[in-house]
Design a protein around this motif. Sequence first.
Motif, mmCIF file in Angstrom:
data_model
loop_
_atom_site.group_PDB
_atom_site.id
_atom_site.type_symbol
_atom_site.label_atom_id
_atom_site.label_comp_id
_atom_site.label_asym_id
_atom_site.label_seq_id
_atom_site.Cartn_x
_atom_site.Cartn_y
_atom_site.Cartn_z
ATOM 1 N N VAL A 55 0.874 -1.169 0.000
ATOM 2 C CA VAL A 55 0.000 0.000 0.000
ATOM 3 C C VAL A 55 0.909 1.217 0.000
ATOM 4 N N ASN A 56 0.596 2.208 -0.823
ATOM 5 C CA ASN A 56 1.422 3.409 -0.886
ATOM 6 C C ASN A 56 0.965 4.387 0.202
ATOM 7 N N PHE A 57 1.567 4.274 1.359
ATOM 8 C CA PHE A 57 1.199 5.135 2.477
ATOM 9 C C PHE A 57 1.687 6.559 2.270
ATOM 10 N N SER A 58 2.698 6.755 1.442
ATOM 11 C CA SER A 58 3.172 8.112 1.154
ATOM 12 C C SER A 58 2.109 8.907 0.411
ATOM 13 N N ASP A 59 1.478 8.281 -0.593
ATOM 14 C CA ASP A 59 0.401 8.966 -1.310
ATOM 15 C C ASP A 59 -0.743 9.313 -0.373
ATOM 16 N N TRP A 60 -1.111 8.382 0.481
ATOM 17 C CA TRP A 60 -2.191 8.633 1.425
ATOM 18 C C TRP A 60 -1.842 9.798 2.347
ATOM 19 N N ALA A 61 -0.633 9.788 2.917
ATOM 20 C CA ALA A 61 -0.217 10.832 3.856
ATOM 21 C C ALA A 61 -0.144 12.199 3.179
ATOM 22 N N ASN A 62 0.255 12.236 1.918
ATOM 23 C CA ASN A 62 0.347 13.509 1.199
ATOM 24 C C ASN A 62 -1.016 14.139 0.957
ATOM 25 N N LEU A 74 5.587 4.895 6.971
ATOM 26 C CA LEU A 74 4.748 6.086 6.920
ATOM 27 C C LEU A 74 5.508 7.266 7.500
ATOM 28 N N ALA A 75 5.489 8.370 6.774
ATOM 29 C CA ALA A 75 6.038 9.630 7.268
ATOM 30 C C ALA A 75 4.912 10.657 7.274
ATOM 31 N N VAL A 76 4.728 11.322 8.383
ATOM 32 C CA VAL A 76 3.716 12.371 8.475
ATOM 33 C C VAL A 76 4.360 13.639 9.014
ATOM 34 N N ASN A 77 3.986 14.753 8.429
ATOM 35 C CA ASN A 77 4.464 16.050 8.887
ATOM 36 C C ASN A 77 3.330 16.701 9.664
ATOM 37 N N VAL A 78 3.530 16.898 10.950
ATOM 38 C CA VAL A 78 2.490 17.419 11.826
ATOM 39 C C VAL A 78 2.645 18.934 11.958
ATOM 40 N N LEU A 79 1.535 19.626 11.717
ATOM 41 C CA LEU A 79 1.486 21.080 11.784
ATOM 42 C C LEU A 79 0.946 21.518 13.141
ATOM 43 N N PRO A 80 1.242 22.765 13.548
ATOM 44 C CA PRO A 80 0.638 23.263 14.789
ATOM 45 C C PRO A 80 -0.872 23.421 14.607
ATOM 46 N N GLN A 81 -1.613 23.369 15.704
ATOM 47 C CA GLN A 81 -3.058 23.571 15.635
ATOM 48 C C GLN A 81 -3.339 24.952 15.035
#
Length: 170
Positions: free
Chosen positions: A39-46, A118-125
Amino acid sequence: MRRRNIWALLMYVIVMMIIVVESSLHRVGGGRYNWNPDVNFSDWANQQRFYSGDWLFFGFDRTHHNILQVNKSSYEQCIDTDFIFNVTRGGRDVFQLLQPKPYYFICGKGYCLKGMKLAVNVLPQPPPSTPTVPITPTSTATALIIPSSALIAVAAAILTAFAFKPSYVY
């Protein structure tokens, strides 16, 4: 002393009512996919936006897979030693993204090389004035927004209840 406690309680209640709490639950891979190879988790996360306080949900067969939080280098090279945190508990596991920063996850049972990472970039609220995130099958949002008139009414009710007691009540 009693008045000071009343004012402290009042301020605490007002602050708690003003705070807007918004978080989403992201089902890793989306509604159709779970934590599986190929499964392409990069596409999903983007296609997602992750904010501090959000949660990741991993659904998987724990006899074949696991979830390890790793650093960027281990993520890129699929190295499962010296991981930061083992998220794996029972196969339906959640992880809260507490800080605005990048997070990296891999399967440590050899499936990282098959795309289980999986790589996720978390933003501030975002600021409270921003509209809430729409509720979709893969995310939920909760927000508590109290108008100032309601805060004034609550404050008045608390003051009335505690500050204007008959003098014989101690």
